[in-house]
Design a protein around this motif. Sequence first.
Motif, PDB file in Angstrom:
ATOM      1  N   SER A   1      85.528  51.548 -72.764  1.00  0.00           N
ATOM      2  CA  SER A   1      84.864  52.034 -73.969  1.00  0.00           C
ATOM      3  C   SER A   1      83.348  51.975 -73.808  1.00  0.00           C
ATOM      4  O   SER A   1      82.636  52.940 -74.114  1.00  0.00           O
TER       5      SER A   1
ATOM      6  N   ALA B   1      85.165  56.898 -76.487  1.00  0.00           N
ATOM      7  CA  ALA B   1      84.793  55.480 -76.409  1.00  0.00           C
ATOM      8  C   ALA B   1      85.319  54.721 -77.625  1.00  0.00           C
ATOM      9  O   ALA B   1      85.848  53.605 -77.497  1.00  0.00           O
ATOM     10  N   GLU B   2      85.185  55.316 -78.796  1.00  0.00           N
ATOM     11  CA  GLU B   2      85.700  54.677 -80.013  1.00  0.00           C
ATOM     12  C   GLU B   2      87.217  54.531 -79.956  1.00  0.00           C
ATOM     13  O   GLU B   2      87.770  53.509 -80.373  1.00  0.00           O
ATOM     14  N   GLN B   3      87.881  55.552 -79.424  1.00  0.00           N
ATOM     15  CA  GLN B   3      89.341  55.518 -79.315  1.00  0.00           C
ATOM     16  C   GLN B   3      89.787  54.386 -78.387  1.00  0.00           C
ATOM     17  O   GLN B   3      90.738  53.652 -78.699  1.00  0.00           O
ATOM     18  N   LYS B   4      89.116  54.223 -77.246  1.00  0.00           N
ATOM     19  CA  LYS B   4      89.474  53.170 -76.290  1.00  0.00           C
ATOM     20  C   LYS B   4      89.280  51.782 -76.907  1.00  0.00           C
ATOM     21  O   LYS B   4      90.073  50.869 -76.672  1.00  0.00           O
ATOM     22  N   TYR B   5      88.227  51.638 -77.702  1.00  0.00           N
ATOM     23  CA  TYR B   5      87.989  50.334 -78.321  1.00  0.00           C
ATOM     24  C   TYR B   5      89.068  50.028 -79.361  1.00  0.00           C
ATOM     25  O   TYR B   5      89.525  48.887 -79.478  1.00  0.00           O
TER      26      TYR B   5
ATOM     27  N   THR C   1      80.354  47.372 -80.299  1.00  0.00           N
ATOM     28  CA  THR C   1      80.429  48.230 -79.116  1.00  0.00           C
ATOM     29  C   THR C   1      79.088  48.612 -78.506  1.00  0.00           C
ATOM     30  O   THR C   1      79.056  49.256 -77.460  1.00  0.00           O
TER      31      THR C   1
ATOM     32  N   LYS D   1      80.491  55.005 -73.623  1.00  0.00           N
ATOM     33  CA  LYS D   1      79.297  54.988 -74.480  1.00  0.00           C
ATOM     34  C   LYS D   1      78.049  55.229 -73.638  1.00  0.00           C
ATOM     35  O   LYS D   1      77.155  56.001 -74.014  1.00  0.00           O
TER      36      LYS D   1
END
Length: 453
Positions: A428, A201-205, A305, A432
């Motif tokens: 993202s 999720a962090e990577q997509k954001y 996020t 999460k």
Amino acid sequence: MIISEIKYSQMNKRLRFDAEHYQPLFLKTEEILKKVKSVPLREIASFSKLRKNPEQEPEKEFKYIDISNVNIFTGEIKVQILKGYEAPTRARKVVRKDDIILSTVRPNRNAVAIIPEELDNEMCSTGFAVIKAKKVLPHYLFAFLKTKYAINQLIRFTMASMYPAVSEEDIGDVLVYVPPPSFQEKIRDLILKAKGKESLAEQKYKEAKLLLNNYLGIKSYNFKWEKIYVIPYSEIIDHKRCDSIFHNPFFNEIEYLTYQGAKKGLYQLLPLSKIGVLSKGIEVGSDEYVDKGILFLRVSNITETEIVITDSAEYIRPSLFEQLKDKYQPSPDEVLFTKDATIGIAFVVQDDFNEFIVSGGIVRIKSEKVNPYYLAIALNSIICRSQAERYSIGAVIKHLSFSNLKNILIPVIEEKKQEEVAKLVEESLRLKKEAKETLKGAIQQIENLIHRE
């Protein structure tokens, strides 16, 4: 009236004579755990005594975990990066990979986390008990400590009413259900799966932010905050601002590039008031806060996020929520924006979690002209956040006026590009959500197994 009957021998060990300690719920929890294969935590784990004083290396950076940095729902950790001379007096405990940290303050909030590899040998607050699993898998122990069976015991052991806390000795007495290794491995795999989704999720954001910066034409720029600079007196007169921060060349450079991007046709600049309808939050006053109830969303609960529920979260009575919800409860797809204290953070309200009231430091934005997910990440971009920071006032607690907020210029790219960026943001947030559901499922499986036993 709730009545519990106990034997004097049950009081002898702890010398607790307060009725709350013997509530039926607590007695039932103890009874259930004694019937299954449960042992005191101290028999399967130990408490770390590793300590260090970061102030001894004043210029060295370190990562610090305060109680407020732990998400009480997921156990996710958002660290503070400090230098030794900035270290709080409570920054003394050293954590290692797979240690479990458990807040000894307000244990009913359940601030518990497992230390990932990237935080190995970093620091946490002395307000945590640092637990090293010995005879159970650490990820299983982490999950068990988030079950109702662990939380009920921790609340029971709490001392004091104004600032409730438990000691490491009390935590050592917590009964832990120890299932077969195969079940522990199953729970471990679920926890690791949840952590994996959090990372993705962090990577997509991050991908969404990079794509947006590329479309805005600022991907390759490295904006620098100047410490010393000279400005003409006329600028002070023109802007009616004599504070040095307002005139920092950092803001001028971003402003110049913003208008250049619009001239090149990369985007259209529109004031926020032309994009959506803005609504203010409300301050209910600290006298209305309760330990359990409906979330009263404050600035500290909002990140780019997610909505973070930490140990410092506040709640209001359901009856007060009913009085306020028609005017102050946000709807799904509204954008929340922080205008006080930590200024310039935007987040889109999700359809599965909007039962809360927003505080006066938060503005709700109902987007009418752009995708709400695009609007949120645009507001979080350096182009918009720099405007919010520049036009805010206040030395201790910053404040952005409603009129200045409405005039923030939003770079509106073409619709197809908006959708590309928004899709990554939505993905993202979906990941999460899945991470939270996976963790919740692991906890539920432990509780179900105890119930069946």
